[in-house]
Motif scaffolding. Structure first.
Motif, short mmCIF file in Angstrom:
data_model
loop_
_atom_site.label_atom_id
_atom_site.label_comp_id
_atom_site.label_asym_id
_atom_site.label_seq_id
_atom_site.Cartn_x
_atom_site.Cartn_y
_atom_site.Cartn_z
N PRO A 179 41.59 -20.01 -58.66
CA PRO A 179 41.28 -20.50 -60.00
C PRO A 179 40.88 -19.42 -61.00
CG PRO A 179 39.54 -21.09 -58.45
CD PRO A 179 40.65 -20.53 -57.64
N THR A 180 40.58 -18.21 -60.54
CA THR A 180 40.26 -17.13 -61.48
C THR A 180 41.23 -15.97 -61.27
OG1 THR A 180 38.72 -15.95 -60.01
CG2 THR A 180 37.82 -17.74 -61.36
N TYR A 181 41.47 -15.23 -62.35
CA TYR A 181 42.34 -14.06 -62.27
C TYR A 181 41.78 -13.04 -61.29
CZ TYR A 181 44.78 -9.81 -63.74
OH TYR A 181 45.51 -8.64 -63.74
N GLU A 182 40.47 -12.84 -61.34
CA GLU A 182 39.83 -11.86 -60.46
C GLU A 182 40.01 -12.22 -58.98
OE1 GLU A 182 38.41 -11.65 -64.44
OE2 GLU A 182 38.39 -13.37 -63.04
N GLY A 183 39.91 -13.52 -58.68
CA GLY A 183 40.11 -13.97 -57.30
C GLY A 183 41.54 -13.76 -56.84
N TYR A 184 42.48 -13.92 -57.76
CA TYR A 184 43.89 -13.70 -57.44
C TYR A 184 44.15 -12.22 -57.16
CZ TYR A 184 49.00 -13.79 -57.97
OH TYR A 184 50.35 -13.64 -57.77
N ILE B 101 47.17 -21.07 -59.49
CA ILE B 101 45.79 -21.27 -59.94
C ILE B 101 45.10 -22.44 -59.24
CG2 ILE B 101 46.28 -20.28 -62.20
CD1 ILE B 101 46.04 -23.17 -63.30
N SER C 56 50.59 -24.65 -61.75
CA SER C 56 50.00 -23.72 -62.72
C SER C 56 50.55 -23.95 -64.12
CB SER C 56 50.29 -22.27 -62.30
OG SER C 56 49.65 -21.96 -61.08
N GLU D 263 44.74 -25.51 -69.17
CA GLU D 263 44.01 -24.26 -69.37
C GLU D 263 44.92 -23.04 -69.20
OE1 GLU D 263 40.79 -23.52 -70.33
OE2 GLU D 263 40.88 -25.62 -70.91
N TRP E 35 48.83 -13.44 -62.73
CA TRP E 35 48.10 -14.60 -62.23
C TRP E 35 49.01 -15.78 -61.94
CZ3 TRP E 35 44.07 -17.70 -65.51
CH2 TRP E 35 43.26 -18.49 -64.65
#
Length: 452
Positions: A196-201, A192, A356, A361, A189
């Motif tokens: 903003p999400t791991y899944e989106g990346y 970000i 990032s 977060e 990842w």
């Protein structure tokens, strides 16, 4: 062609500008500031703007292409003028695709390792006198310009960045190339602020695989679970070639790669670089280089600029700098240096510099990243956090994120430099990891500490 660059000073942009100039095109450009080495290289070729800033008067109806860099915003005065005139506007990946659409396109993707793999491939081809078009993001020994464009070459090799193309084209760059041959080195990842999400990346790499032309080839790191999952579940009609880290050993500070003809000493080291080498070997074989010729050439590869680059050495100490900043790359680089110098004290210094890495977060992703070091140091600038308009990050947050009892945090450049100057580097290895310069650290001065 008459071509104008908006934000000509970027790493890829200035190389593309020089390549087009050398090809015979008429090139102009603008930028609000240009740093080294882009500034000197543009000046050498007569392409450095007379003054920094944006000048809409540079745009006229006879310009055949405008190439827009990611640094330029959507309200850039020159961009607005180009749109008003109805000029053809490209992001640089769009322009490269237009150039290479009738060639065999080889695209190297991945969260880390893509510059090194691309550089390895180019080194091998250059060693054997095989001419190709290319675009790579780091300086490479033996190459003057890191973009080459011709009419005649059959292949074009492209470093496939997953960051956005331009302010008016929000597609990741590597979605635009439509590769005949593609490689994915790993997924960790990053970016970000855009994903903003791991899944989106991860989804961006799935789209990249779908962009491979039917009947094309995907070379992929089978040791990365996310990459293997994407490769094995895609329904795209492509050929698949998994690779894994080859066997090697480290003897007296020298890495020996296991080959069919016995152990071979190589200049690069670390499991991540050996994995990169395995991927590069597959790509070179797809491009007509047999295994023996690959090994002969790769033995002389010293690495890409800023990628685990040795900057100083004495009889009992060594210093490296590395572009590493993502958690997985920091962990891999730190482990690699310790493995190469197991009997030396490793002082690993990381600057948190990117959007990032300075995100409160995201910090938890760094847990354990510096554990291989004997002394671990993190430097960050609270001013950089403010400039990036992020929530304040404290030293306590960083200590909690890294979960490393040996960790020291510095927030002032002078204090960090004093820490380094007070170190006894006898029987030590110093590793400086950053995409910045620790608030102004002079790396030439660091070299002086290792003399004598």
């Amino acid at each position: 062609m008459r071509i104008h660059f908006i934000a000509i000073g970027g790493s890829a942009m200035h190389n593309l500008a020089i390549a087009l100039h050398l090809k015979g095109d008429t090139v102009t450009g603008s930028d609000d500031t240009i740093f080294e080495p882009s500034k000197s290289r543009l000046e050498k070729h007569g392409l450095l703007p007379e003054a920094f800033g944006w000048y809409p008067d540079k745009l006229s109806g006879d310009i055949e292409a405008v190439i827009l860099g990611m640094h330029a915003k959507a309200d850039n005065p020159e961009l607005l003028k180009a749109q008003e005139l109805g000029l053809k506007i490209y992001s640089y990946p769009e322009f490269l695709y237009e150039h290479a659409k009738n060639k065999t396109r080889v695209v190297i993707g991945g969260s880390h390792g893509k510059t090194t793999i691309t550089s390895m491939i180019l080194h091998v081809l250059h060693y054997h006198g095989k001419d190709v078009d290319y675009m790579v993001g780091a300086q490479l020994e033996g190459f003057d310009v890191m973009v080459r464009l011709t009419e005649d070459n059959d292949f074009m090799i492209l470093e496939g960045d997953e960051y956005l193309s331009s302010a008016i084209d929000r597609r990741p760059k590597f979605h635009l190339y439509q590769p005949n041959i593609a490689l994915i080195s790993g997924i960790a990842w990053d970016h970000i602020n855009v994903f903003p999400t791991y899944e989106g990346y991860v989804e961006q790499f799935q789209i990249f695989i779908e962009s491979i032309i039917n009947g094309g080839a995907l070379v992929y790191n089978n040791e990365d679970a996310e990459v293997a999952q994407l490769a094995e579940t895609t329904e795209k009609q492509i050929r698949k070639f998994p690779y894994e880290t080859p066997k090697y050993q480290v003897v007296d500070g020298e890495t020996l790669l296991e080959t069919p003809d016995g152990d071979m000493p190589i200049e690069v080291f670390g499991a991540h670089n050996l994995s990169n080498l395995a991927g590069a070997k597959w790509i070179c074989q797809h491009m007509g280089v047999d295994e023996d010729d690959f090994y002969e050439a790769i033995a002389t590869f010293r690495g890409a600029s800023k990628r685990l680059e040795k900057i100083a050495e004495s009889n009992s100490a060594v210093a490296y700098k590395d572009f590493a900043h993502s958690p997985s790359k920091v962990a891999a680089t730190t482990k690699a240096v310790k493995e190469q110098y197991p009997n030396r004290s490793l002082i690993a210094c990381l600057e948190l510099h990117t959007y990032s890495s300075l995100n409160a977060e995201f910090l938890k992703e760094y847990k354990g990243a510096l554990d291989a070091a004997d002394e671990a140091v993190v430097f960050y600038s609270p001013d950089a956090v403010q400039i990036k308009q992020l929530d304040e990050v404290s030293s306590n947050q960083i200590e909690e994120a890294f979960q490393n009892k040996k960790l020291t945090v510095y927030t002032h450049p002078t204090e960090f430099k004093q820490y380094l100057m007070q170190q006894n580097f006898d029987n030590a290895a110093l590793l400086l990891m950053s995409s910045g310069n620790y608030g102004g650290l002079d790396f030439d001065e660091v070299k002086d500490w290792f003399k004598g």
